[in-house]
Design an enzyme around this catalytic site. Structure first.
Site, PDB file in Angstrom:
ATOM      1  N   CYS A   1       0.795  -1.227   0.000  1.00 26.66           N
ATOM      2  CA  CYS A   1       0.000   0.000   0.000  1.00 26.66           C
ATOM      3  C   CYS A   1       0.826   1.275   0.000  1.00 26.66           C
ATOM      4  O   CYS A   1       0.286   2.359  -0.152  1.00 26.66           O
ATOM      5  CB  CYS A   1      -0.911   0.015   1.225  1.00 26.66           C
ATOM      6  SG  CYS A   1       0.057  -0.020   2.732  1.00 26.66           S
TER       7      CYS A   1
ATOM      8  N   CYS B   1      -0.884  -4.631   7.650  1.00 25.84           N
ATOM      9  CA  CYS B   1      -0.549  -3.464   8.476  1.00 25.84           C
ATOM     10  C   CYS B   1       0.182  -3.906   9.740  1.00 25.84           C
ATOM     11  O   CYS B   1       1.119  -3.242  10.194  1.00 25.84           O
ATOM     12  CB  CYS B   1      -1.800  -2.673   8.860  1.00 25.84           C
ATOM     13  SG  CYS B   1      -2.897  -2.323   7.490  1.00 25.84           S
TER      14      CYS B   1
HETATM   15 FE1  FES Z   1      -1.071  -0.662   4.383  1.00 25.25          FE
HETATM   16 FE2  FES Z   1      -2.440  -0.242   6.471  1.00 25.25          FE
HETATM   17  S1  FES Z   1      -3.198  -0.258   4.466  1.00 25.25           S
HETATM   18  S2  FES Z   1      -0.306  -0.315   6.356  1.00 25.25           S
END
Ligand code: FES
Length: 211
Positions: free
Chosen positions: A36, A107
């Site tokens: 992400c 995450c």
């Molecule tokens: Fe990637 Fe949370 S969406 S760290």
């Protein structure tokens, strides 16, 4: 729509514990997630005698789960020895928060990797690395994957900014496909040096820009 996050995640997101830079830190690391583009930095103050984590803080540049998991790993790690803290798993961090939505599992992986990388940074800068392998181009590349290209929020390797890596007699030269005048050139140089310099057999790091 029902809330995807547990109360505990929301609590750590809204009131993160141990946030910010740690002034007297003796180890730190920044990890980015290829999934992400989010990032987390972890700062540690480790007692050089007992090898216990006396203090730990984090900074998050990411989503709500990134902030919440950064916060929870500081609570899990504080007071532990570095050997104990290395065994903290992302699953444990996620469980401690009462669970995360499956899409957000990475995450917690990111937060735990940040903690492990900061411990690794301490071991490298304090002569505690047990397996002393000679630094290779592959190892340098692996570390460069942790340096973000701020232009797009993905790492330098993935965005094909690295045009060459040379490892020779304690000197590492990294060529970057950006002009020296680029606004991020200095930040990139510093981060590359920060990642490569702690390697036990490296005593000089040169970052060359394209013109
Ligand atoms: Fe990637 Fe949370 S969406 S760290």
């Amino acid at each position: 729509m029902s809330q995807p996050y547990t109360e505990k995640v929301m609590d750590h997101f809204k009131n993160p514990r141990n946030v910010g830079k740690l002034e007297n830190a003796n180890a730190k690391a920044t990890e980015g997630s290829p999934a992400c583009g989010d990032m987390v930095s972890v700062y540690l103050k480790i007692n050089d005698q007992t090898k216990r984590i006396d203090d730990v803080t984090f900074e998050s540049y990411g989503c709500a789960s990134n902030i919440a998991t950064g916060s929870i790993i500081t609570e899990l790690a504080k007071g532990k020895t570095i050997e104990e803290a290395k065994n903290i798993t992302w699953k444990q961090a996620a469980d401690e928060l009462g669970g995360l939505p499956p899409l957000k599992a990475h995450c917690s992986v990111l937060a735990v990797e940040g903690l492990r990388a900061a411990i690794e940074n301490y071991e490298e800068t304090h002569g505690l690395v047990k397996e002393r392998k000679a630094t290779t181009v592959e190892e340098v590349r692996r570390r460069l994957k942790k340096v973000m290209n701020p232009l797009v929020g993905l790492d330098l390797v993935k965005t094909e900014l690295i045009t060459g890596i040379m490892v020779e007699k304690g000197k590492v030269t990294v060529s970057v496909d950006l002009p020296e005048t680029n606004q991020f050139a200095n930040t990139i140089r510093q981060e590359v040096i920060e990642k490569i310099e702690p390697l036990w057999d490296v005593n000089e790091v040169e970052v060359r820009f394209a013109g």
